[in-house]
Structure formats: structure tokens, C-alpha cells
Design an enzyme around this catalytic site. Structure first.
Site, PDB file in Angstrom:
ATOM      1  N   PRO A 209       0.787  -1.241   0.000  1.00  0.00           N
ATOM      2  CG  PRO A 209       0.063  -0.893   2.207  1.00  0.00           C
ATOM      3  CD  PRO A 209       0.771  -1.897   1.341  1.00  0.00           C
ATOM      4  CG  ASP A 264       8.712  -5.461   1.721  1.00  0.00           C
ATOM      5  OD1 ASP A 264       9.163  -6.595   1.974  1.00  0.00           O
ATOM      6  OD2 ASP A 264       7.929  -4.857   2.485  1.00  0.00           O
ATOM      7  CE  LYS A 294       8.278 -10.749   1.251  1.00  0.00           C
ATOM      8  NZ  LYS A 294       8.214  -9.784   2.368  1.00  0.00           N
TER       9      LYS A 294
END
Length: 337
Positions: A209, A264, A294
Site C-alpha cells: 500500500p 518488498d 521471502k
């Protein structure tokens, strides 16, 4: 020489494995399962510090020397014992700005809180003309309260890998902050010795976001943010933001368009690597990239090796680190070749 090592919860086995390889052996025992451990190295204190500094481990978040230890009695004699350790080290501590870090294990007979311990030790430091500080200490007096023992040691923030207790770096949440992901980029900036305001134009892949985008805009950069999801309403219309509501794999840029790339995304590691390599031609020579990897599989060390091997085709890997604000991931600091 004995030490206390700390990693993010669940990752101490990987920190231990890194230290075994780095120190050519050693003995290890858990103090807080999956997070904090005691280890003994055959090398002396200075050699251990130099080895860790020369090749910083990925998963080791914090390290504390164990120079003295006390049996916990569960009463005021524990505090007087710690005060005696301060006095024993008067030549090292006198006249210094010192932080006192007190941590307790999940089960401990030490009955005092960190705040109570610091207050009790304050007169001892004042007698040495030392000033107790919260930030930018010259030395740290660190105490770890295990089940029945107090482990104490002294070192600089660099030697302990952090100036926060246990390496648990904290940032204050701001009013209107878009997401806690912003803390990861703030910590990366501090850990890797970067100044984000020194860059001119950034590409933020998988921006929504907008936690990382918001920080880059605050630092004054021109930001191109890419994500098929919506950015936070507060970012829309920002004069230095170009928002492309698309998949990053569908976007192409000209050469030398950016001096910073950040990413990210919750993608598989190899998909993320493929995307970054496809977009690297848009980066200037010597551009910086900060990306999270990740760790979605059971073999994180193998995943990291494979990711780095592929990225090294176009980037020099300056540092790989599991930051305090990382969870099931690590952060890479790269320089384009």
C-alpha cells in the site's frame, strides 16, 4: 570465552549454524528457544569480534560477551552483585556515556524489571562519573537474566551489533503511517549505513500500500511505484510520485532511469529475482538495490545461496541480513555492477 547470541524468533538454529562455520566449531546451548543462545568459542574475544565483523552473519542479530556471571538469589543481593561488577570495571566505564541493557529470559528467578535494575545501578555509574544514556552510547553494560544466572558483559554498539537491547530496534509509529513495512526500510537504512535522501530517483516494485514509497517521498526522492493493487489514498497526487497500476513484469523503462531500486513483495524468491534482473537495465551503474527475500521453504540457507548466485550476474551483494523488522524473510543490500 562465552557469548550470548540472539536471532529473530525461530531463527537461532540458522544463526548457530553460521557461527559454527565462522568460528570453526564451538559449543551452543539454548537460553530462549529459537531466539537466544549461549555459546563458547575456542577463539579469544578479539578474534571472535574480528571474525564476525569481517563476515557478518545473516541471522545473528545481537551478540553479548559474557565476562562475569552471578548465581541469582532472587533478592537485593542480585543488584548489589551487579553493582560490584560495575565497580570491578571502573577503568573501562569511568567517564563514559553508557547504556544499561537488561534482558530477561522466558523463565528467570531474577525478580527485578529492567527499569528497576537500571535505577539500582545508577549510583554506581554516577560514582564513576559515567553518564547513563539511551542513545549513542560509547559503551553498553549488558545483563541477561537466565533461569538461575545473570550474565554480564561490556562492549561497544558495533561489537554487540546493535545499540538496542538484544538488537530489538524500535521505531515510533507515526500518526497516519501507512504500514509497519516502513520500519523495515528505516532499519535497512540504518543497518547498511545508507542515506536515502542522497538518492535522486527510485523504483519501488510491488509498492502497495505504499509504506516504502512514503518514506522515499519523505526523503525527497522522485518515486516510480508499481503495483496492480491500490496505493494508500494519502499518496495519490503527490508531485514526486508516478504510480503505475500494473504488474511490474509488464513494465519497461529506459536505461539509467533510476539510482535506487526497492522491492518488498510477497513473491517466491526466484520469481522476485527474475523480475529484478529483468528491470536492472533501467538502473544506473553503481545504483543501489534494497530487496527482501521471502524464506518460504524449509532450507533458508540454501534459498539464500541460490538467490545470491543469480543476482551476482548483475549486482554486487554488499550485505545480507535478517533485520529485526523482518519476519519470514531477509533483506539484501546490492550495488549494480
Amino acid at each position: 570465552m562465552r557469548w550470548i547470541g540472539t536471532a529473530n524468533r525461530g531463527y537461532s538454529p540458522y544463526a548457530i549454524e553460521e557461527l559454527r562455520r565462522l568460528l570453526d566449531g564451538g559449543t551452543f546451548s539454548q537460553l530462549a528457544a529459537g531466539e537466544t543462545f549461549l555459546f563458547e568459542a575456542a577463539s579469544d574475544k578479539q578474534d571472535v569480534r574480528e571474525l564476525i565483523a569481517a563476515k557478518p552473519p545473516i541471522f545473528l542479530r545481537h551478540v553479548q560477551p559474557v565476562e562475569q556471571e552471578l548465581e541469582i538469589k532472587g533478592d537485593e543481593s542480585d543488584l548489589s552483585g551487579l553493582a560490584a561488577i560495575v565497580y570491578d570495571n571502573k577503568e573501562r566505564l569511568a567517564g563514559k556515556n553508557v547504556s544499561v541493557h537488561v534482558r530477561k529470559g522466558p523463565v528467570s528467578n531474577f525478580v527485578y524489571t529492567p527499569a528497576e535494575t537500571k535505577d539500582a545501578l545508577r549510583p554506581s555509574f554516577e560514582a564513576l562519573d559515567s553518564e547513563l544514556v539511551l542513545q549513542q552510547p560509547e559503551l553498553i553494560f549488558a545483563v541477561y537474566a537466565a533461569a538461575d544466572k545473570l550474565y554480564a558483559g561490556i562492549g561497544t554498539p558495533d561489537e554487540m551489533l546493535s545499540d538496542w537491547p538484544g538488537g530489538a530496534i524500535r521505531f515510533q509509529r507515526e500518526e497516519g503511517q501507512i504500514s509497519r513495512a516502513k520500519f523495515k526500510l528505516l532499519e535497512a537504512e540504518k543497518t547498511f549505513g545508507l542515506d536515502l535522501s542522497a538518492y535522486r530517483s527510485a523504483l519501488d516494485i510491488g509498492a502497495a500500500p505504499g509504506g516504502w514509497t512514503s518514506l522515499l517521498l519523505e526523503r525527497g526522492l522522485q518515486v516510480t511505484a508499481i503495483d496492480p493493487a491500490e496505493l494508500h489514498e494519502s499518496l495519490k497526487g503527490h508531485p514526486k510520485l508516478a504510480y503505475l497500476k500494473r504488474n511490474a513484469s509488464e513494465v519497461k523503462f529506459g536505461s539509467n532511469a533510476f539510482d535506487l531500486l526497492v522491492c518488498d513483495m510477497s513473491w517466491s524468491p526466484m520469481q522476485m529475482v527474475k523480475l529484478v534482473l529483468e528491470l536492472q537495465q533501467s538502473l544506473m551503474p553503481q545504483a543501489t538495490a534494497i530487496i527482501t527475500i521471502k524464506l518460504m521453504h524449509r532450507k533458508p540457507l540454501q534459498t539464500i545461496r541460490e538467490v545470491i548466485a543469480k543476482l551476482e550476474a548483475c549486482f554486487k551483494v554488499e550485505r545480507a541480513k535478517q533485520l529485526f523488522h523482518n519476519r519470514e524473510e531477509i533483506t539484501l543490500f546490492l550495488i549494480k555492477k
